[in-house]
Design a protein around this motif. Structure first.
Motif, PDB file in Angstrom:
ATOM      1  N   THR A 113       7.684 -19.872  -7.079  1.00  0.00           N
ATOM      2  CA  THR A 113       8.439 -20.938  -6.404  1.00  0.00           C
ATOM      3  C   THR A 113       9.794 -20.965  -6.927  1.00  0.00           C
ATOM      4  O   THR A 113      10.721 -20.972  -5.867  1.00  0.00           O
ATOM      5  CB  THR A 113       7.625 -22.171  -6.692  1.00  0.00           C
ATOM      6  OG1 THR A 113       6.455 -22.048  -6.366  1.00  0.00           O
ATOM      7  CG2 THR A 113       8.310 -23.320  -5.781  1.00  0.00           C
ATOM      8  N   VAL A 114      10.132 -20.742  -7.902  1.00  0.00           N
ATOM      9  CA  VAL A 114      11.449 -20.699  -8.493  1.00  0.00           C
ATOM     10  C   VAL A 114      12.346 -19.649  -7.980  1.00  0.00           C
ATOM     11  O   VAL A 114      13.522 -19.490  -7.479  1.00  0.00           O
ATOM     12  CB  VAL A 114      11.631 -20.511 -10.021  1.00  0.00           C
ATOM     13  CG1 VAL A 114      13.212 -20.344 -10.421  1.00  0.00           C
ATOM     14  CG2 VAL A 114      10.994 -22.078 -10.496  1.00  0.00           C
ATOM     15  N   ALA A 115      11.589 -18.531  -8.092  1.00  0.00           N
ATOM     16  CA  ALA A 115      12.090 -16.944  -7.272  1.00  0.00           C
ATOM     17  C   ALA A 115      12.530 -17.245  -5.733  1.00  0.00           C
ATOM     18  O   ALA A 115      13.319 -16.746  -5.304  1.00  0.00           O
ATOM     19  CB  ALA A 115      11.342 -15.825  -7.795  1.00  0.00           C
ATOM     20  N   ALA A 116      11.419 -18.084  -5.125  1.00  0.00           N
ATOM     21  CA  ALA A 116      11.652 -18.116  -3.479  1.00  0.00           C
ATOM     22  C   ALA A 116      12.878 -18.918  -3.415  1.00  0.00           C
ATOM     23  O   ALA A 116      13.631 -18.674  -2.517  1.00  0.00           O
ATOM     24  CB  ALA A 116      10.446 -18.851  -3.093  1.00  0.00           C
ATOM     25  N   SER A 117      13.291 -19.950  -4.264  1.00  0.00           N
ATOM     26  CA  SER A 117      14.679 -20.702  -4.031  1.00  0.00           C
ATOM     27  C   SER A 117      15.666 -19.816  -4.269  1.00  0.00           C
ATOM     28  O   SER A 117      16.884 -20.027  -3.770  1.00  0.00           O
ATOM     29  CB  SER A 117      14.563 -22.056  -4.845  1.00  0.00           C
ATOM     30  OG  SER A 117      14.938 -21.883  -5.993  1.00  0.00           O
ATOM     31  N   PHE A 118      15.532 -18.977  -5.209  1.00  0.00           N
ATOM     32  CA  PHE A 118      16.730 -18.264  -5.728  1.00  0.00           C
ATOM     33  C   PHE A 118      16.944 -17.139  -4.605  1.00  0.00           C
ATOM     34  O   PHE A 118      18.179 -17.017  -4.052  1.00  0.00           O
ATOM     35  CB  PHE A 118      16.469 -17.359  -6.912  1.00  0.00           C
ATOM     36  CG  PHE A 118      16.644 -18.006  -8.209  1.00  0.00           C
ATOM     37  CD1 PHE A 118      15.962 -17.516  -9.262  1.00  0.00           C
ATOM     38  CD2 PHE A 118      17.490 -19.303  -8.315  1.00  0.00           C
ATOM     39  CE1 PHE A 118      16.154 -18.372 -10.619  1.00  0.00           C
ATOM     40  CE2 PHE A 118      17.713 -20.004  -9.278  1.00  0.00           C
ATOM     41  CZ  PHE A 118      17.091 -19.505 -10.467  1.00  0.00           C
ATOM     42  N   LEU A 119      15.889 -16.508  -3.934  1.00  0.00           N
ATOM     43  CA  LEU A 119      15.927 -15.709  -2.802  1.00  0.00           C
ATOM     44  C   LEU A 119      16.709 -16.286  -1.645  1.00  0.00           C
ATOM     45  O   LEU A 119      17.334 -15.804  -0.859  1.00  0.00           O
ATOM     46  CB  LEU A 119      14.479 -14.983  -2.474  1.00  0.00           C
ATOM     47  CG  LEU A 119      14.319 -13.960  -3.584  1.00  0.00           C
ATOM     48  CD1 LEU A 119      12.790 -13.724  -3.550  1.00  0.00           C
ATOM     49  CD2 LEU A 119      14.931 -12.794  -3.449  1.00  0.00           C
ATOM     50  N   ASN A 120      16.047 -17.457  -1.353  1.00  0.00           N
ATOM     51  CA  ASN A 120      16.741 -18.365  -0.204  1.00  0.00           C
ATOM     52  C   ASN A 120      18.329 -18.322  -0.403  1.00  0.00           C
ATOM     53  O   ASN A 120      19.154 -18.120   0.687  1.00  0.00           O
ATOM     54  CB  ASN A 120      16.183 -19.938  -0.144  1.00  0.00           C
ATOM     55  CG  ASN A 120      15.042 -19.822   0.582  1.00  0.00           C
ATOM     56  OD1 ASN A 120      14.361 -18.775   1.303  1.00  0.00           O
ATOM     57  ND2 ASN A 120      14.079 -20.808   0.221  1.00  0.00           N
ATOM     58  N   TYR A 121      18.794 -18.730  -1.714  1.00  0.00           N
ATOM     59  CA  TYR A 121      20.114 -18.935  -1.938  1.00  0.00           C
ATOM     60  C   TYR A 121      20.849 -17.351  -1.825  1.00  0.00           C
ATOM     61  O   TYR A 121      21.684 -17.269  -1.050  1.00  0.00           O
ATOM     62  CB  TYR A 121      20.285 -19.292  -3.550  1.00  0.00           C
ATOM     63  CG  TYR A 121      21.589 -19.002  -3.835  1.00  0.00           C
ATOM     64  CD1 TYR A 121      21.980 -17.736  -4.484  1.00  0.00           C
ATOM     65  CD2 TYR A 121      22.653 -19.853  -3.768  1.00  0.00           C
ATOM     66  CE1 TYR A 121      23.104 -17.883  -5.238  1.00  0.00           C
ATOM     67  CE2 TYR A 121      23.898 -19.844  -4.116  1.00  0.00           C
ATOM     68  CZ  TYR A 121      24.307 -18.595  -4.792  1.00  0.00           C
ATOM     69  OH  TYR A 121      25.682 -18.635  -5.362  1.00  0.00           O
TER      70      TYR A 121
END
Lengths: 72, 400
Positions: B309-317
């Motif tokens: 989930t944390v990685a997903a938000s980084f990837l969205n960024y």
């Protein structure tokens, strides 16, 4: 006889490319259209052009409406 | 967000907080007068790696630069990675060491155009110093991509902080064409400000000293109200050593599901790899076992945080921070981020889609942003498979 040193490279300027796709028709041996219309080659941005494809690559570069291709 | 500077093993920060020219001279002496070939040999022997994220050999970049009047040297303090603060800390507390490094590098390549590329918040503090030492100051916007090397160069050339197309390396001239509107681009050498600060130390104390006493800067996120902490530690430090120095207990380190090291295109570290050195080691030996230090970001996850989930938000960024120039990246990265989110939710086929899109964007752009983003997505999926994922994925509510 052409040697590897004289082999040309087709450089794609992604800043200019708008995915019009003329190059994918004129140089179909090397470039195919990806799902968004941009020229795809496994070689990415700098596509090696063997001697027999040099004429086609030259035409693709000169016919690109965005002048996004350079044969070097 | 509070920032603390830890000076317990200082080198770069040896002159203390907010070191002015007097403090700088008192600590490090005068500007080093070293013959160019001696300095180049010292940089080579030190195996100094670039501290801007790529870890490229500083010697190779310097030695490969075309020399002369048309060469420009840019000190890069854009610090586009929003989790990193070390470059801003350098400009705030050790600006003269950075400027020393910039002027030394300029002398090495025969350039008379030293440039400092800094963020707006650093400008007020360095403007007068830069002007006094003959350094031109240009401003970096706060975008992620502004820190990319060719974006730095392009800011100098055109005032646009986005990557630019090139058929030659940045540090070599781009040949002109017969078309008069296409001007030749001179060679532009871009170095991160930490790299230059380290170079300024190597010029004074030599490569043997650097092998024994050289340091690396890290930005450690405490994930508490204490905020982020910039630490200067001996190179070869492991993630565990860095976290302990930052004040984490052994228990807290063990409780973290993983630690993201290096930055957004970095490495998830957990278990045994907590003891692996980060970054190229002095003298270069044993570097194959080291984990890439990247920009020195250390971001430990909280106990209940789900890495995917944390990685997903980084990837969205990362997807949103593309420069908006290259078709495959502009289209492919948001698609990749969406596919990754689907993989986070356990939707079948999503992981394969991430891999497919990753192959599609890599190598197809004016910079390595899509490559690094794709690599991070795949690295995360490989590290946290359904079998070893620390927590259960959120439930997907199905339409009936």
């Amino acid at each position: 006889m052409k040697t590897a040193l004289q082999e040309k490279t087709l450089h794609i300027n992604w800043g200019k490319c708008a995915g019009r796709g003329l190059c994918t028709e004129l140089l179909e041996e090397k470039l195919s259209a990806d799902e968004w219309g941009y020229p795809y080659s496994p070689e990415g941005t700098n596509v090696r052009i063997p001697a027999e494809l040099e004429k086609a690559a030259r035409q693709a570069a000169s016919d690109c409406p965005l002048r996004a291709l350079k044969l070097i | 967000m509070t920032l603390r500077l830890d000076l317990s093993t200082p080198q770069v920060f040896a002159a203390g907080y907010h070191a002015d020219l007097a403090a700088h001279r008192a600590t490090f002496g005068d500007f080093p007068q070293v013959p160019a070939d001696t300095l180049l040999a010292q940089v080579q022997a030190s195996c100094l790696d670039g501290r801007g994220g790529a870890g490229f050999s500083t010697y190779t970049k310097l030695a490969g630069t075309e020399t002369g009047r048309k060469t420009t040297v840019i000190a890069n303090a854009a610090e586009g990675e929003y989790l990193s603060f070390k470059d801003r800390m350098l400009l705030e507390h050790a600006p003269h060491l950075v400027l020393d490094g910039l002027l030394l590098a300029s002398a090495l390549v025969g350039s008379s155009r030293p440039v400092l590329y800094a963020r707006q918040e650093s400008m007020a503090g360095v403007a007068a110093l830069a002007r006094a030492r003959g350094v031109e100051l240009i401003q970096a916007p706060g975008t992620y991509i502004s820190g990319e090397a060719s974006a730095a160069a392009r800011t100098y050339l055109q005032g646009i902080s986005k990557p630019m197309d090139r058929t030659t390396r940045l540090n070599r001239a781009e040949p002109g064409t017969k078309n008069v509107f296409r001007a030749e681009r001179g060679p532009i050498l871009v170095h991160n400000v930490e790299t230059l600060a380290q170079l300024a130390l190597i010029a004074r104390y030599g490569s043997d000293w650097f092998a024994r006493k050289g340091t690396r800067l890290f930005t450690v996120h405490t994930r508490t109200g204490a905020g982020a902490l910039v630490l200067e530690l001996p190179h070869g430090s492991s993630t565990r050593e860095i976290l302990l120095k930052a004040g984490f207990t052994g228990f807290e380190i063990a409780a973290a599901p993983a630690v993201l090291t290096g930055g957004f295109s970095g490495t998830w570290v957990k278990g045994e790899t907590l003891n692996t050195p980060l970054g190229a080691l002095p003298g270069g030996e044993g570097s194959e076992q080291a984990i890439a230090a990247g920009t020195g970001i250390i971001y430990p996850l909280l106990q209940k945080e789900d890495p995917l989930t944390v990685a997903a938000s980084f990837l969205n960024y990362l997807a949103a921070e593309n420069a908006g120039q290259c078709g495959p990246c502009v289209n492919g990265l948001p698609a990749l981020a969406d596919a990754f989110t689907a993989a986070t939710l356990g939707i079948p086929g999503a992981a394969a889609e991430v891999a497919r899109l990753g192959r599609g964007v890599s190598g197809r752009g004016m910079c390595k942003h899509p490559d690094a983003t794709a690599r991070f997505a795949l690295h995360t999926l490989e590290t946290f498979t359904p079998a070893n994922r620390p927590s259960r994925p959120p439930r997907v509510l199905q339409n009936s």
